[in-house]
Design a protein around this motif. Sequence first.
Motif, PDB file in Angstrom:
ATOM      1  N   ILE A   1       0.868  -1.178   0.000  1.00  0.00           N
ATOM      2  CA  ILE A   1       0.000   0.000   0.000  1.00  0.00           C
ATOM      3  C   ILE A   1       0.907   1.231   0.000  1.00  0.00           C
ATOM      4  CG2 ILE A   1      -1.734   1.320   1.267  1.00  0.00           C
ATOM      5  CD1 ILE A   1      -2.654  -1.383   2.501  1.00  0.00           C
ATOM      6  N   THR A   2       0.659   2.132  -0.922  1.00  0.00           N
ATOM      7  CA  THR A   2       1.404   3.387  -0.986  1.00  0.00           C
ATOM      8  C   THR A   2       0.426   4.532  -0.751  1.00  0.00           C
ATOM      9  OG1 THR A   2       3.021   2.468  -2.545  1.00  0.00           O
ATOM     10  CG2 THR A   2       2.857   4.869  -2.419  1.00  0.00           C
ATOM     11  N   GLU A   3       0.727   5.332   0.261  1.00  0.00           N
ATOM     12  CA  GLU A   3      -0.154   6.437   0.640  1.00  0.00           C
ATOM     13  C   GLU A   3       0.560   7.772   0.465  1.00  0.00           C
ATOM     14  OE1 GLU A   3      -2.508   3.763   3.986  1.00  0.00           O
ATOM     15  OE2 GLU A   3      -0.561   4.681   4.442  1.00  0.00           O
ATOM     16  N   PHE A   4      -0.239   8.850   0.484  1.00  0.00           N
ATOM     17  CA  PHE A   4       0.309  10.208   0.340  1.00  0.00           C
ATOM     18  C   PHE A   4       0.955  10.439  -1.030  1.00  0.00           C
ATOM     19  CE2 PHE A   4       0.823  11.600   5.038  1.00  0.00           C
ATOM     20  CZ  PHE A   4      -0.210  12.496   4.917  1.00  0.00           C
ATOM     21  N   ILE A   5       0.340   9.942  -2.089  1.00  0.00           N
ATOM     22  CA  ILE A   5       0.809  10.312  -3.421  1.00  0.00           C
ATOM     23  C   ILE A   5       0.093  11.595  -3.850  1.00  0.00           C
ATOM     24  CG2 ILE A   5       1.288   7.917  -4.054  1.00  0.00           C
ATOM     25  CD1 ILE A   5      -1.296   8.047  -5.801  1.00  0.00           C
ATOM     26  N   TYR A   6       0.512  12.149  -4.977  1.00  0.00           N
ATOM     27  CA  TYR A   6      -0.228  13.247  -5.588  1.00  0.00           C
ATOM     28  C   TYR A   6      -0.172  13.071  -7.107  1.00  0.00           C
ATOM     29  CZ  TYR A   6      -1.778  17.728  -7.290  1.00  0.00           C
ATOM     30  OH  TYR A   6      -2.469  18.703  -7.967  1.00  0.00           O
ATOM     31  N   VAL A   7      -1.350  12.898  -7.713  1.00  0.00           N
ATOM     32  CA  VAL A   7      -1.460  12.712  -9.155  1.00  0.00           C
ATOM     33  C   VAL A   7      -1.977  14.018  -9.762  1.00  0.00           C
ATOM     34  CG1 VAL A   7      -2.399  11.313 -11.021  1.00  0.00           C
ATOM     35  CG2 VAL A   7      -2.002  10.279  -8.772  1.00  0.00           C
ATOM     36  N   PRO A   8      -1.156  14.760 -10.485  1.00  0.00           N
ATOM     37  CA  PRO A   8      -1.603  16.033 -11.061  1.00  0.00           C
ATOM     38  C   PRO A   8      -2.811  15.857 -11.977  1.00  0.00           C
ATOM     39  CG  PRO A   8       0.787  15.819 -11.209  1.00  0.00           C
ATOM     40  CD  PRO A   8       0.268  14.485 -10.767  1.00  0.00           C
ATOM     41  N   ASN A   9      -3.610  16.896 -12.087  1.00  0.00           N
ATOM     42  CA  ASN A   9      -4.819  16.827 -12.917  1.00  0.00           C
ATOM     43  C   ASN A   9      -4.513  16.576 -14.381  1.00  0.00           C
ATOM     44  OD1 ASN A   9      -6.791  17.311 -10.860  1.00  0.00           O
ATOM     45  ND2 ASN A   9      -6.165  19.450 -10.824  1.00  0.00           N
ATOM     46  N   LYS A  10      -3.321  16.973 -14.831  1.00  0.00           N
ATOM     47  CA  LYS A  10      -2.975  16.786 -16.245  1.00  0.00           C
ATOM     48  C   LYS A  10      -2.728  15.319 -16.600  1.00  0.00           C
ATOM     49  CE  LYS A  10       1.980  17.632 -15.589  1.00  0.00           C
ATOM     50  NZ  LYS A  10       3.131  18.505 -15.951  1.00  0.00           N
ATOM     51  N   VAL A  11      -2.597  14.472 -15.588  1.00  0.00           N
ATOM     52  CA  VAL A  11      -2.392  13.040 -15.831  1.00  0.00           C
ATOM     53  C   VAL A  11      -3.759  12.394 -16.047  1.00  0.00           C
ATOM     54  CG1 VAL A  11      -1.506  10.866 -14.885  1.00  0.00           C
ATOM     55  CG2 VAL A  11      -0.302  13.024 -14.428  1.00  0.00           C
ATOM     56  N   ALA A  12      -3.984  11.874 -17.222  1.00  0.00           N
ATOM     57  CA  ALA A  12      -5.286  11.293 -17.556  1.00  0.00           C
ATOM     58  C   ALA A  12      -5.475   9.937 -16.889  1.00  0.00           C
ATOM     59  CB  ALA A  12      -5.406  11.143 -19.073  1.00  0.00           C
ATOM     60  N   ASP A  13      -6.731   9.611 -16.606  1.00  0.00           N
ATOM     61  CA  ASP A  13      -7.033   8.251 -16.161  1.00  0.00           C
ATOM     62  C   ASP A  13      -6.643   7.275 -17.265  1.00  0.00           C
ATOM     63  OD1 ASP A  13      -8.086   9.413 -13.928  1.00  0.00           O
ATOM     64  OD2 ASP A  13     -10.101   8.598 -14.157  1.00  0.00           O
ATOM     65  N   GLY A  14      -6.291   6.056 -16.862  1.00  0.00           N
ATOM     66  CA  GLY A  14      -5.961   5.053 -17.865  1.00  0.00           C
ATOM     67  C   GLY A  14      -4.804   4.185 -17.444  1.00  0.00           C
ATOM     68  N   MET A  15      -4.267   3.438 -18.397  1.00  0.00           N
ATOM     69  CA  MET A  15      -3.234   2.441 -18.143  1.00  0.00           C
ATOM     70  C   MET A  15      -1.838   3.052 -18.279  1.00  0.00           C
ATOM     71  SD  MET A  15      -2.864  -1.358 -19.840  1.00  0.00           S
ATOM     72  CE  MET A  15      -2.610  -0.740 -21.513  1.00  0.00           C
ATOM     73  N   TYR A  16      -0.968   2.709 -17.337  1.00  0.00           N
ATOM     74  CA  TYR A  16       0.421   3.171 -17.319  1.00  0.00           C
ATOM     75  C   TYR A  16       1.316   2.016 -16.878  1.00  0.00           C
ATOM     76  CZ  TYR A  16      -1.469   7.945 -17.317  1.00  0.00           C
ATOM     77  OH  TYR A  16      -2.142   9.102 -17.635  1.00  0.00           O
ATOM     78  N   VAL A  17       2.598   2.174 -17.111  1.00  0.00           N
ATOM     79  CA  VAL A  17       3.586   1.339 -16.442  1.00  0.00           C
ATOM     80  C   VAL A  17       4.020   2.084 -15.189  1.00  0.00           C
ATOM     81  CG1 VAL A  17       5.921   0.387 -16.556  1.00  0.00           C
ATOM     82  CG2 VAL A  17       4.368   0.111 -18.492  1.00  0.00           C
TER      83      VAL A  17
END
Length: 249
Positions: free
Chosen positions: A209-225
Amino acid sequence: MIATIQYKSKKFQIDLTEPIDISIPIRASKDNVNAWYIEEPKIEPATDKEWVASVKEGACVNFNNITFNPHAHGTHTECVGHITKEVHSINKNLKQFFFLAEVITVAPEKLNDDFVISKKQLQFAIGNKKRDAIVIRTLPNTTEKMSRQYSNTNPPYLLEEAAIYLRQKGVKHLLIDLPSIDKEKDECLLLAHNAFWNTKGITRMDATITEFIYVPNKVADGMYVLNIQIAPFENDATPSKPILYKIIE
């Protein structure tokens, strides 16, 4: 630099020169993100009598002591040792570092006096996708998450049913932009942690479990590596630097 990643029978290409860092750094500041009722991190030069290990103070090197708590002061990755009597180290249990991940965005729902993430919401966001990792971005999503003081604020959390759903889907790595997947004050039940790691059955030692991340709004939902980078602490948790890479079509 283009790299090819093989996931089961499929191959994906990523551009290693375009990483998307979704970590929150640890800073020696009262503005550092914080939770769990402790003071801010400290980064200070070591001292020996009148000698101060700082180039500004006349030393030939900077030689700092750092005081922090991985659970309270920034992005961290934890293993089941976070909630067990037995000592389990994240460094010994996380042995692979690249995963196929799905970024999803969820607006926590009101439940009594709380805001929660439900199984139904995750089902809608994930659908029939099979992923190693799920990265949850919650709404509203502002840069305030980089410095928010969470103690005594009752942040949103995952319902137990949601954690069970992720476990049953085979998700091994759960990442979220909150201080915990569980309710701030829950009488130490830790329902979501226990459910995700399956502590009442065959414990999932390789799940994190990884907590306290921040995903900027410019990052689209979807599949990533996803690349989960950790510091090699022999502890239940460690500061971490999760990196996303877009998949080249």
